[in-house]
Design an enzyme around this catalytic site. Structure first.
Site, mmCIF file in Angstrom:
data_model
loop_
_atom_site.group_PDB
_atom_site.id
_atom_site.type_symbol
_atom_site.label_atom_id
_atom_site.label_comp_id
_atom_site.label_asym_id
_atom_site.label_seq_id
_atom_site.Cartn_x
_atom_site.Cartn_y
_atom_site.Cartn_z
ATOM 1 C CG ASN A 17 -1.976 -1.077 1.130
ATOM 2 O OD1 ASN A 17 -2.653 -1.213 0.116
ATOM 3 N ND2 ASN A 17 -2.097 -1.875 2.175
ATOM 4 C CG HIS B 117 1.002 3.612 3.760
ATOM 5 N ND1 HIS B 117 0.912 4.940 4.091
ATOM 6 C CD2 HIS B 117 -0.052 3.359 2.951
ATOM 7 C CE1 HIS B 117 -0.160 5.463 3.514
ATOM 8 N NE2 HIS B 117 -0.757 4.519 2.813
ATOM 9 C CB CYS C 287 5.914 7.919 7.425
ATOM 10 S SG CYS C 287 7.528 8.081 6.663
#
Length: 360
Positions: free
Chosen positions: A255, A257, A292
Protein backbone atom coordinates in the site's frame (compact mmCIF):
# COMPACT_ATOMS: atom_id res chain seq x y z
CA UNK A 1 -4.35 11.30 15.23
CA UNK A 2 -1.95 8.42 14.72
CA UNK A 3 0.25 7.20 12.01
CA UNK A 4 -0.67 4.53 9.58
CA UNK A 5 2.02 1.95 9.69
CA UNK A 6 1.67 -0.69 7.14
CA UNK A 7 3.20 -3.97 7.92
CA UNK A 8 4.70 -5.88 5.13
CA UNK A 9 2.32 -7.14 2.53
CA UNK A 10 -0.12 -8.86 4.77
CA UNK A 11 -1.24 -6.11 7.12
CA UNK A 12 -2.15 -2.65 6.15
CA UNK A 13 -0.60 0.15 7.95
CA UNK A 14 1.46 -1.56 10.52
CA UNK A 15 -1.90 -2.35 11.22
CA UNK A 16 -3.31 -4.78 13.37
CA UNK A 17 -4.31 -7.89 11.87
CA UNK A 18 -5.05 -9.23 8.51
CA UNK A 19 -8.53 -10.61 8.65
CA UNK A 20 -9.45 -13.29 6.12
CA UNK A 21 -11.62 -16.31 5.28
CA UNK A 22 -8.90 -18.69 4.09
CA UNK A 23 -7.83 -21.86 5.87
CA UNK A 24 -4.28 -23.15 5.75
CA UNK A 25 -3.54 -26.44 3.97
CA UNK A 26 -4.14 -28.48 7.09
CA UNK A 27 -7.62 -27.91 8.47
CA UNK A 28 -7.09 -29.74 11.75
CA UNK A 29 -6.77 -26.54 13.69
CA UNK A 30 -9.85 -26.35 15.88
CA UNK A 31 -10.76 -30.00 15.67
CA UNK A 32 -10.37 -32.85 18.14
CA UNK A 33 -8.46 -34.74 15.48
CA UNK A 34 -6.00 -31.90 15.10
CA UNK A 35 -5.38 -31.72 18.82
CA UNK A 36 -5.10 -35.49 19.11
CA UNK A 37 -2.47 -35.58 16.37
CA UNK A 38 -0.33 -33.02 18.15
CA UNK A 39 2.76 -34.31 19.91
CA UNK A 40 3.86 -33.50 23.40
CA UNK A 41 6.81 -31.45 22.24
CA UNK A 42 7.26 -29.86 25.63
CA UNK A 43 8.33 -33.09 27.34
CA UNK A 44 6.84 -32.14 30.67
CA UNK A 45 5.57 -28.65 29.81
CA UNK A 46 2.00 -29.91 30.12
CA UNK A 47 0.57 -29.09 26.70
CA UNK A 48 -0.31 -30.74 23.45
CA UNK A 49 -0.07 -28.99 20.13
CA UNK A 50 -1.69 -29.51 16.78
CA UNK A 51 0.80 -28.34 14.23
CA UNK A 52 1.18 -27.81 10.52
CA UNK A 53 3.54 -25.59 8.61
CA UNK A 54 5.00 -24.16 11.81
CA UNK A 55 1.62 -23.11 13.20
CA UNK A 56 0.36 -24.60 16.43
CA UNK A 57 -2.84 -24.21 18.35
CA UNK A 58 -2.55 -24.40 22.10
CA UNK A 59 -4.70 -26.98 23.82
CA UNK A 60 -4.90 -28.01 27.49
CA UNK A 61 -2.27 -25.49 28.50
CA UNK A 62 -1.19 -25.63 32.14
CA UNK A 63 0.78 -23.27 34.36
CA UNK A 64 4.16 -24.71 33.49
CA UNK A 65 6.33 -21.60 33.56
CA UNK A 66 4.68 -19.11 35.85
CA UNK A 67 3.56 -16.84 33.01
CA UNK A 68 0.02 -18.15 32.60
CA UNK A 69 -1.30 -14.83 33.86
CA UNK A 70 -0.07 -13.30 30.61
CA UNK A 71 -1.58 -15.88 28.29
CA UNK A 72 -4.63 -17.44 29.88
CA UNK A 73 -6.49 -17.99 26.66
CA UNK A 74 -8.32 -20.99 25.35
CA UNK A 75 -8.66 -23.17 22.29
CA UNK A 76 -8.31 -21.35 18.97
CA UNK A 77 -8.19 -17.95 20.67
CA UNK A 78 -4.45 -18.45 20.97
CA UNK A 79 -2.18 -19.70 18.22
CA UNK A 80 1.52 -20.49 18.39
CA UNK A 81 4.03 -20.32 15.56
CA UNK A 82 7.68 -21.36 15.46
CA UNK A 83 10.60 -19.35 14.09
CA UNK A 84 14.32 -20.04 13.84
CA UNK A 85 16.61 -17.02 14.20
CA UNK A 86 18.52 -16.66 10.92
CA UNK A 87 22.00 -15.18 10.55
CA UNK A 88 20.62 -12.14 8.71
CA UNK A 89 18.16 -11.45 11.56
CA UNK A 90 20.76 -10.77 14.26
CA UNK A 91 22.54 -7.55 15.13
CA UNK A 92 26.22 -6.85 15.87
CA UNK A 93 25.92 -8.74 19.17
CA UNK A 94 24.68 -11.94 17.54
CA UNK A 95 21.19 -11.67 19.05
CA UNK A 96 17.86 -11.16 17.30
CA UNK A 97 17.35 -7.47 16.53
CA UNK A 98 14.29 -5.62 17.76
CA UNK A 99 13.28 -5.18 14.11
CA UNK A 100 13.32 -8.98 13.74
CA UNK A 101 10.97 -9.36 16.69
CA UNK A 102 8.66 -6.69 15.28
CA UNK A 103 8.48 -8.60 12.00
CA UNK A 104 7.74 -11.84 13.87
CA UNK A 105 4.89 -10.10 15.69
CA UNK A 106 3.45 -8.90 12.42
CA UNK A 107 3.79 -12.25 10.69
CA UNK A 108 2.30 -14.26 13.54
CA UNK A 109 -0.75 -12.06 14.04
CA UNK A 110 -1.42 -12.14 10.31
CA UNK A 111 -1.41 -15.93 10.22
CA UNK A 112 -3.38 -16.05 13.43
CA UNK A 113 -6.23 -14.15 11.79
CA UNK A 114 -5.82 -16.10 8.57
CA UNK A 115 -6.10 -19.37 10.44
CA UNK A 116 -9.21 -18.18 12.24
CA UNK A 117 -10.66 -17.35 8.85
CA UNK A 118 -11.44 -13.69 9.47
CA UNK A 119 -9.38 -11.79 6.90
CA UNK A 120 -10.15 -11.62 3.24
CA UNK A 121 -7.28 -10.01 1.32
CA UNK A 122 -3.50 -9.71 1.29
CA UNK A 123 -3.73 -6.17 2.67
CA UNK A 124 -5.42 -7.40 5.83
CA UNK A 125 -9.07 -6.40 5.52
CA UNK A 126 -12.26 -8.30 6.14
CA UNK A 127 -14.97 -8.40 3.51
CA UNK A 128 -16.94 -5.68 5.28
CA UNK A 129 -13.79 -3.57 5.68
CA UNK A 130 -13.10 -3.83 1.94
CA UNK A 131 -16.61 -2.57 1.18
CA UNK A 132 -15.94 0.50 3.33
CA UNK A 133 -12.28 1.10 2.31
CA UNK A 134 -11.12 0.47 5.89
CA UNK A 135 -7.70 -0.74 7.04
CA UNK A 136 -6.18 -1.55 10.44
CA UNK A 137 -3.51 0.81 11.78
CA UNK A 138 -1.41 0.86 14.95
CA UNK A 139 -2.06 3.68 17.38
CA UNK A 140 0.13 2.36 20.23
CA UNK A 141 2.59 -0.44 20.85
CA UNK A 142 4.56 -1.67 23.88
CA UNK A 143 7.36 -4.23 23.91
CA UNK A 144 9.17 -5.74 26.90
CA UNK A 145 12.19 -8.03 26.62
CA UNK A 146 13.75 -10.35 29.20
CA UNK A 147 16.29 -12.02 26.96
CA UNK A 148 17.01 -11.88 23.25
CA UNK A 149 17.28 -15.16 21.33
CA UNK A 150 20.55 -15.79 19.51
CA UNK A 151 21.37 -16.97 16.04
CA UNK A 152 19.92 -20.42 15.31
CA UNK A 153 17.72 -20.41 18.41
CA UNK A 154 14.18 -21.71 17.94
CA UNK A 155 11.44 -19.53 19.39
CA UNK A 156 7.70 -19.90 19.71
CA UNK A 157 5.45 -16.86 19.26
CA UNK A 158 2.01 -17.03 20.85
CA UNK A 159 -0.61 -14.53 19.67
CA UNK A 160 -4.16 -13.63 20.57
CA UNK A 161 -6.63 -10.79 20.09
CA UNK A 162 -8.34 -9.02 22.97
CA UNK A 163 -10.78 -6.21 23.59
CA UNK A 164 -9.64 -2.58 23.77
CA UNK A 165 -12.73 -0.42 24.06
CA UNK A 166 -15.50 0.09 21.53
CA UNK A 167 -13.39 1.18 18.57
CA UNK A 168 -10.05 -0.57 18.94
CA UNK A 169 -8.58 -4.06 19.12
CA UNK A 170 -5.54 -5.17 21.11
CA UNK A 171 -3.03 -7.62 19.65
CA UNK A 172 -0.87 -9.57 22.08
CA UNK A 173 2.33 -11.59 21.69
CA UNK A 174 4.52 -13.73 23.91
CA UNK A 175 7.85 -15.09 22.64
CA UNK A 176 9.23 -18.21 24.34
CA UNK A 177 12.35 -20.29 23.97
CA UNK A 178 11.03 -23.37 22.19
CA UNK A 179 13.34 -25.78 24.04
CA UNK A 180 12.97 -24.47 27.59
CA UNK A 181 9.61 -22.71 27.28
CA UNK A 182 11.10 -19.70 29.06
CA UNK A 183 9.35 -16.44 28.26
CA UNK A 184 11.74 -14.14 26.36
CA UNK A 185 9.63 -11.21 25.16
CA UNK A 186 6.10 -9.92 25.31
CA UNK A 187 4.34 -7.19 23.36
CA UNK A 188 0.96 -5.58 22.98
CA UNK A 189 -0.51 -3.13 20.48
CA UNK A 190 -3.71 -1.17 20.04
CA UNK A 191 -5.07 -0.93 16.51
CA UNK A 192 -7.87 1.16 15.09
CA UNK A 193 -9.59 1.51 11.73
CA UNK A 194 -8.74 4.15 9.14
CA UNK A 195 -10.46 5.01 5.87
CA UNK A 196 -7.72 4.62 3.26
CA UNK A 197 -9.36 7.16 0.93
CA UNK A 198 -9.97 9.98 3.40
CA UNK A 199 -7.04 8.98 5.69
CA UNK A 200 -9.29 9.58 8.69
CA UNK A 201 -9.92 7.32 11.66
CA UNK A 202 -13.19 5.43 11.70
CA UNK A 203 -15.40 3.79 14.28
CA UNK A 204 -15.72 0.03 13.93
CA UNK A 205 -18.94 -0.59 11.96
CA UNK A 206 -21.20 -3.21 13.49
CA UNK A 207 -20.89 -5.37 10.35
CA UNK A 208 -17.10 -5.39 10.72
CA UNK A 209 -17.27 -6.09 14.44
CA UNK A 210 -19.41 -9.18 13.89
CA UNK A 211 -16.70 -10.66 11.65
CA UNK A 212 -14.11 -10.98 14.40
CA UNK A 213 -15.71 -10.28 17.78
CA UNK A 214 -16.15 -13.98 18.62
CA UNK A 215 -12.35 -14.35 18.55
CA UNK A 216 -11.65 -11.49 20.98
CA UNK A 217 -10.47 -12.55 24.44
CA UNK A 218 -11.29 -10.50 27.52
CA UNK A 219 -7.76 -10.89 28.90
CA UNK A 220 -5.66 -8.64 31.10
CA UNK A 221 -3.20 -6.18 29.59
CA UNK A 222 0.19 -7.89 29.50
CA UNK A 223 2.19 -4.62 29.56
CA UNK A 224 0.81 -1.83 31.73
CA UNK A 225 3.13 1.14 31.18
CA UNK A 226 1.35 2.38 28.06
CA UNK A 227 -0.40 5.20 29.98
CA UNK A 228 2.83 6.86 31.09
CA UNK A 229 3.10 10.21 29.36
CA UNK A 230 5.84 10.61 26.78
CA UNK A 231 7.09 14.22 26.53
CA UNK A 232 7.21 16.05 23.21
CA UNK A 233 10.76 16.84 22.14
CA UNK A 234 12.08 19.78 20.15
CA UNK A 235 15.44 21.26 19.20
CA UNK A 236 15.97 22.65 22.70
CA UNK A 237 15.03 19.55 24.73
CA UNK A 238 16.55 16.82 22.53
CA UNK A 239 20.10 15.68 23.27
CA UNK A 240 20.59 14.14 19.84
CA UNK A 241 19.02 14.86 16.45
CA UNK A 242 19.54 12.67 13.40
CA UNK A 243 18.53 14.32 10.13
CA UNK A 244 18.28 13.27 6.50
CA UNK A 245 16.21 10.13 7.09
CA UNK A 246 14.13 8.97 4.13
CA UNK A 247 12.18 5.79 3.39
CA UNK A 248 13.68 3.50 0.79
CA UNK A 249 11.70 1.51 -1.73
CA UNK A 250 12.32 -1.64 0.29
CA UNK A 251 10.74 -0.01 3.36
CA UNK A 252 7.31 0.13 1.68
CA UNK A 253 4.55 -2.45 1.62
CA UNK A 254 1.97 -3.08 -1.07
CA UNK A 255 0.00 0.00 0.00
CA UNK A 256 3.09 2.21 -0.35
CA UNK A 257 3.37 2.84 3.37
CA UNK A 258 6.38 2.30 5.56
CA UNK A 259 6.76 -1.00 7.38
CA UNK A 260 6.30 -0.58 11.14
CA UNK A 261 9.70 -2.08 12.00
CA UNK A 262 11.33 0.78 10.09
CA UNK A 263 9.98 3.30 12.58
CA UNK A 264 11.89 1.49 15.31
CA UNK A 265 15.08 1.61 13.22
CA UNK A 266 14.66 5.36 12.78
CA UNK A 267 14.22 6.18 16.47
CA UNK A 268 17.32 4.11 17.26
CA UNK A 269 19.35 6.19 14.78
CA UNK A 270 19.47 9.04 17.30
CA UNK A 271 20.74 6.84 20.16
CA UNK A 272 24.45 7.57 20.86
CA UNK A 273 26.86 4.79 19.95
CA UNK A 274 28.12 4.49 23.53
CA UNK A 275 24.66 3.32 24.62
CA UNK A 276 24.29 0.95 21.68
CA UNK A 277 27.71 -0.56 22.48
CA UNK A 278 27.16 -0.99 26.22
CA UNK A 279 23.42 -1.43 26.66
CA UNK A 280 20.59 -3.45 25.20
CA UNK A 281 16.97 -2.45 24.69
CA UNK A 282 14.79 -3.79 27.50
CA UNK A 283 11.46 -2.04 26.89
CA UNK A 284 9.83 0.20 24.31
CA UNK A 285 6.60 2.19 24.11
CA UNK A 286 5.42 3.83 20.88
CA UNK A 287 2.55 6.21 20.14
CA UNK A 288 1.86 6.80 16.46
CA UNK A 289 0.58 10.20 15.35
CA UNK A 290 0.70 10.41 11.56
CA UNK A 291 1.46 8.50 8.40
CA UNK A 292 4.75 8.36 6.55
CA UNK A 293 5.20 7.63 2.86
CA UNK A 294 7.89 7.27 0.19
CA UNK A 295 8.57 10.99 -0.27
CA UNK A 296 8.83 11.87 3.42
CA UNK A 297 11.95 13.51 4.85
CA UNK A 298 12.36 12.76 8.52
CA UNK A 299 14.30 13.66 11.65
CA UNK A 300 14.82 11.49 14.73
CA UNK A 301 15.19 13.20 18.11
CA UNK A 302 16.29 11.59 21.39
CA UNK A 303 16.55 12.73 24.99
CA UNK A 304 18.71 10.57 27.29
CA UNK A 305 17.92 10.35 30.99
CA UNK A 306 18.40 7.97 33.90
CA UNK A 307 15.69 5.55 34.93
CA UNK A 308 13.87 7.68 37.51
CA UNK A 309 11.82 4.78 38.84
CA UNK A 310 14.80 3.18 40.54
CA UNK A 311 17.09 6.21 40.80
CA UNK A 312 19.40 4.52 38.34
CA UNK A 313 20.43 2.03 41.03
CA UNK A 314 20.97 -0.70 38.44
CA UNK A 315 22.50 1.62 35.80
CA UNK A 316 19.48 1.49 33.53
CA UNK A 317 18.96 4.29 31.04
CA UNK A 318 15.72 5.73 29.70
CA UNK A 319 15.36 7.67 26.45
CA UNK A 320 12.50 9.71 25.06
CA UNK A 321 12.06 9.85 21.30
CA UNK A 322 10.25 11.80 18.65
CA UNK A 323 10.13 11.16 14.92
CA UNK A 324 9.06 14.19 12.87
CA UNK A 325 8.93 15.56 9.36
CA UNK A 326 11.52 18.17 8.41
CA UNK A 327 8.88 20.88 8.81
CA UNK A 328 8.46 19.88 12.48
CA UNK A 329 5.18 17.97 12.21
CA UNK A 330 5.20 15.05 14.65
CA UNK A 331 4.96 11.46 13.40
CA UNK A 332 5.71 9.34 16.46
CA UNK A 333 6.58 9.62 20.13
CA UNK A 334 8.42 6.86 21.92
CA UNK A 335 10.20 5.78 25.06
CA UNK A 336 12.96 3.20 25.27
CA UNK A 337 14.57 1.64 28.33
CA UNK A 338 18.07 0.17 28.26
CA UNK A 339 19.91 -2.21 30.58
CA UNK A 340 23.64 -3.03 30.66
CA UNK A 341 24.56 -5.73 28.20
CA UNK A 342 25.58 -9.15 29.48
CA UNK A 343 29.37 -9.25 29.50
CA UNK A 344 29.46 -12.31 27.24
CA UNK A 345 27.99 -10.24 24.43
CA UNK A 346 31.06 -8.06 24.07
CA UNK A 347 33.52 -10.61 22.73
CA UNK A 348 31.48 -11.52 19.65
CA UNK A 349 33.41 -9.09 17.46
CA UNK A 350 36.24 -8.36 19.93
CA UNK A 351 34.38 -5.32 21.25
CA UNK A 352 35.74 -4.01 24.53
CA UNK A 353 33.26 -2.28 26.84
CA UNK A 354 33.97 1.37 27.46
CA UNK A 355 34.88 2.34 31.01
CA UNK A 356 32.21 4.99 30.99
CA UNK A 357 29.64 6.48 28.71
CA UNK A 358 31.12 9.77 27.63
CA UNK A 359 28.08 10.93 25.73
CA UNK A 360 25.88 11.24 28.80
Amino acid sequence: MFVEIIMVPLITAASACSLHNVMLPSQNYGTKKGIKCGTNLGQGFGMKRACCGGLQIKANSQNYNGDDKFSRVFSTSSIRQNFTIRAYEVDANGIASIETLMNYFQHSITYHCKTLGVHDDVAGSTKEMIKRNLVWVYSEMQVSTYRYPKWDDAVEVETWLSTAGMNAVRFNWIVRDFKTNQMLNRASSISVLMNKLTRRLSKIPEEVRREFESYLVNSRIIIKDGDKKIPKLDDTTADYICTGLRPRWSDLDINFHVNNAKYVSWILESIPQSILMNYELSAMSLKFKRECNRDSKLQSLAEVCSDKNNNNSDNNIECNHMLRFEDGVEILRGRTQWRPKPTNNFDIFNHVPEDSIKDL
